[in-house]
Scaffold this active site. Structure first.
Site, PDB file in Angstrom:
ATOM      1  N   HIS A 157      26.685 -13.777  -4.837  1.00  0.00           N
ATOM      2  CA  HIS A 157      27.147 -13.387  -6.170  1.00  0.00           C
ATOM      3  C   HIS A 157      26.003 -12.678  -6.881  1.00  0.00           C
ATOM      4  O   HIS A 157      24.880 -13.192  -6.914  1.00  0.00           O
ATOM      5  CB  HIS A 157      27.580 -14.622  -6.959  1.00  0.00           C
ATOM      6  CG  HIS A 157      28.152 -14.291  -8.301  1.00  0.00           C
ATOM      7  ND1 HIS A 157      29.510 -14.229  -8.531  1.00  0.00           N
ATOM      8  CD2 HIS A 157      27.559 -13.991  -9.479  1.00  0.00           C
ATOM      9  CE1 HIS A 157      29.713 -13.900  -9.802  1.00  0.00           C
ATOM     10  NE2 HIS A 157      28.545 -13.757 -10.390  1.00  0.00           N
TER      11      HIS A 157
ATOM     12  N   ASN B 174      29.863 -10.341  -4.013  1.00  0.00           N
ATOM     13  CA  ASN B 174      30.767 -11.020  -4.932  1.00  0.00           C
ATOM     14  C   ASN B 174      30.306 -10.769  -6.358  1.00  0.00           C
ATOM     15  O   ASN B 174      29.114 -10.766  -6.649  1.00  0.00           O
ATOM     16  CB  ASN B 174      30.752 -12.527  -4.617  1.00  0.00           C
ATOM     17  CG  ASN B 174      31.551 -13.371  -5.584  1.00  0.00           C
ATOM     18  OD1 ASN B 174      31.067 -14.372  -6.085  1.00  0.00           O
ATOM     19  ND2 ASN B 174      32.780 -12.985  -5.874  1.00  0.00           N
ATOM     20  N   GLY B 175      31.289 -10.539  -7.235  1.00  0.00           N
ATOM     21  CA  GLY B 175      30.984 -10.376  -8.647  1.00  0.00           C
ATOM     22  C   GLY B 175      31.550  -9.107  -9.234  1.00  0.00           C
ATOM     23  O   GLY B 175      31.196  -7.997  -8.796  1.00  0.00           O
ATOM     24  N   ASP B 176      32.477  -9.250 -10.169  1.00  0.00           N
ATOM     25  CA  ASP B 176      32.997  -8.142 -10.984  1.00  0.00           C
ATOM     26  C   ASP B 176      33.983  -7.214 -10.272  1.00  0.00           C
ATOM     27  O   ASP B 176      34.375  -6.198 -10.846  1.00  0.00           O
ATOM     28  CB  ASP B 176      31.868  -7.276 -11.563  1.00  0.00           C
ATOM     29  CG  ASP B 176      31.019  -8.007 -12.579  1.00  0.00           C
ATOM     30  OD1 ASP B 176      31.382  -9.146 -12.948  1.00  0.00           O
ATOM     31  OD2 ASP B 176      29.988  -7.455 -13.008  1.00  0.00           O
TER      32      ASP B 176
ATOM     33  N   CYS C  33      27.255 -22.475  -7.360  1.00  0.00           N
ATOM     34  CA  CYS C  33      27.976 -22.909  -8.559  1.00  0.00           C
ATOM     35  C   CYS C  33      26.998 -23.146  -9.706  1.00  0.00           C
ATOM     36  O   CYS C  33      26.069 -23.952  -9.587  1.00  0.00           O
ATOM     37  CB  CYS C  33      28.764 -24.184  -8.276  1.00  0.00           C
ATOM     38  SG  CYS C  33      29.694 -24.742  -9.727  1.00  0.00           S
TER      39      CYS C  33
ATOM     40  N   ARG D  52      37.749 -14.423  -9.725  1.00  0.00           N
ATOM     41  CA  ARG D  52      38.551 -14.482 -10.951  1.00  0.00           C
ATOM     42  C   ARG D  52      39.645 -13.424 -11.012  1.00  0.00           C
ATOM     43  O   ARG D  52      40.714 -13.670 -11.576  1.00  0.00           O
ATOM     44  CB  ARG D  52      37.617 -14.363 -12.167  1.00  0.00           C
ATOM     45  CG  ARG D  52      36.760 -15.608 -12.391  1.00  0.00           C
ATOM     46  CD  ARG D  52      35.728 -15.392 -13.481  1.00  0.00           C
ATOM     47  NE  ARG D  52      34.694 -14.452 -13.059  1.00  0.00           N
ATOM     48  CZ  ARG D  52      33.792 -13.921 -13.870  1.00  0.00           C
ATOM     49  NH1 ARG D  52      33.819 -14.209 -15.165  1.00  0.00           N
ATOM     50  NH2 ARG D  52      32.865 -13.095 -13.416  1.00  0.00           N
TER      51      ARG D  52
END
Length: 327
Positions: free
Chosen positions: A171, A204-206, A102, A229
Site C-alpha cells: 500500500h 495498492n492504494g487509490d 493495517c 475500498r
C-alpha cells in the site's frame, strides 16, 4: 503469466484486498463473479485462532468457487502467529498472507499489523517462522514504512523475499498517513524494478477507475493491482478494469436493475452464511455504496438499514428497481 509459487493468476491479476467486516464470503462471492482474480479473507487475529474464538474461526470459512484464495492473519507474537499459520493451513486455502499493513489503532497499537514496520528484524523473524510452519505459499501485505522517516520498503522487500515469501502487496502510504493524502506508488515501482526482486509485486492504494488502473500499470510496472475500498458496493470495478485494459474502451456502468440484482444476491449470501439476524445487520454497511448517486434514495435507505424483516428488505430492493433513477 503472473504466478505465486504454482498458482497461476493471469497476465495482470486484480486482487481483492482483505478488509475487516467487508471481505467476508458473501462479498467475495459477488467480487469473484465480477472478475476478481485473487481474494483474501478478512484479516484474522492469531490470538483468536489459537484460542478457538468463534468469530475468528468463522473467518476461516472458504469455498471452492472462491479459489485461489488466501487466509490473512495478523498478530504481535511470533509463537502465536506460527500457531495461527498451522491452524489456517488446515482450513485448506491456496496461500497464507501476513498483515503488516493495517494502520488502525486497535491493531497497530497492540504491536500487530503496521506496528511491525517499526521493528523490521521482528517482522523478518516472524515471517520466517510462518514460512517454515506451512507448506503453502506465504505472501505479505504491508506499507511503505511507519512514517516519512522510515520508508524502508525496498530493503524490507529484499529481506522478506530472502526468507521465502512468494509475493508482496504494498500500500502506497505510511502507517502515519492512514488513508489520507495520495498514495505514493514511486517506492512500489522501486521495489518492482529492483533487480534483486524475483517475486510478484502488487500495488495498492487509490485505484478507483479503469483509467487510473491502466495508467498506474504502465507508469509503475507492477505485476498486478490490489483493490480495496473502490470495490465496496461496486464489484463491477474488476471487470471494468479488465475490459478497459484489453480494449481501451469503457464498459457501460451497471444499470439500476443490475445494481439491485447484485445487491440482492449479496444479501441472500449474507443470510445464508451468517443467519438472519447477523446477515441483516452486517449488510447495512453496503447499501449506500450499491446505490450511490441515486436520486431521493434517503427514505428507502433508511428503510433498508432499519428493517429487521427479510421480506421487507427484498420488497424495498424491488421498489428501488421499479421506481428510482440516477441523478
Amino acid at each position: 503469466m503472473v504466478k505465486i509459487a504454482n498458482i497461476e493468476l493471469g497476465e495482470f491479476p486484480l486482487l481483492l484486498a482483505p478488509m475487516e467486516d467487508v471481505s467476508d464470503p458473501p462479498f467475495r462471492k459477488v467480487c469473484k463473479a465480477n472478475g476478481a482474480d485473487l481474494m483474501y479473507t478478512e484479516f484474522i487475529s492469531s490470538e483468536g485462532l489459537i484460542r478457538d474464538a468463534a468469530k475468528s474461526l468463522q473467518k476461516l470459512d472458504i469455498f471452492d468457487y472462491e479459489r485461489p484464495i488466501g487466509i490473512q492473519i495478523f498478530g504481535s507474537e511470533i509463537d502465536s502467529m506460527r500457531e495461527a499459520a498451522i491452524v489456517s493451513t488446515q482450513a485448506g486455502p491456496d496461500l497464507i498472507d501476513i498483515n503488516y499493513g493495517c494502520p488502525v489503532k486497535n491493531v497497530a497499537c497492540k504491536g500487530a499489523g503496521a506496528a511491525l514496520l517499526r521493528d523490521i528484524p521482528k517482522m523478518v523473524q516472524m515471517t520466517s517462522e510462518i514460512v517454515k510452519a506451512t507448506h503453502l505459499p506465504v505472501t505479505v501485505k504491508t506499507r511503505l514504512g511507519w512514517d516519512d522517516n522510515t520508508k524502508n520498503i525496498v530493503e524490507t522487500a529484499e529481506r522478506l523475499q530472502d526468507i521465502g515469501i512468494k509475493a508482496l502487496s504494498i500500500h502506497g502510504r505510511t502507517r502515519v498517513q492512514m488513508y489520507k493524502g495520495e498514495a505514493d506508488w514511486s517506492l512500489i515501482a522501486e521495489v518492482k524494478n529492483n533487480p534483486r526482486m524475483k517475486i510478484p509485486i502488487f500495488g495498492n492504494g487509490d485505484i478507483d477507475t479503469p483509467e487510473k488502473a491502466l495508467e498506474y500499470r504502465n507508469r509503475y510496472g507492477v505485476d498486478g493491482i490490489m483493490i480495496g475500498r473502490a470495490s465496496i458496493g461496486y464489484p463491477w470495478i474488476f471487470n471494468e478494469i479488465k475490459h478497459y485494459m484489453a480494449t481501451g474502451e469503457q464498459l457501460p456502468g451497471p444499470t439500476l436493475e443490475e445494481r439491485v440484482a447484485v445487491c440482492r444476491q449479496h444479501f441472500t449470501h449474507s443470510l445464508e452464511w451468517k443467519g438472519e439476524k447477523l446477515g441483516i445487520f452486517e449488510m447495512r454497511r453496503h447499501y449506500t455504496n450499491y446505490f450511490r448517486g441515486l436520486s431521493h434514495f434517503k427514505p428507502l435507505r433508511m428503510r433498508l438499514v432499519q428493517s429487521e424483516d427479510i421480506n421487507e428488505i427484498y420488497d424495498t430492493l424491488e421498489e428501488i428497481a421499479q421506481t428510482m433513477s440516477f441523478v
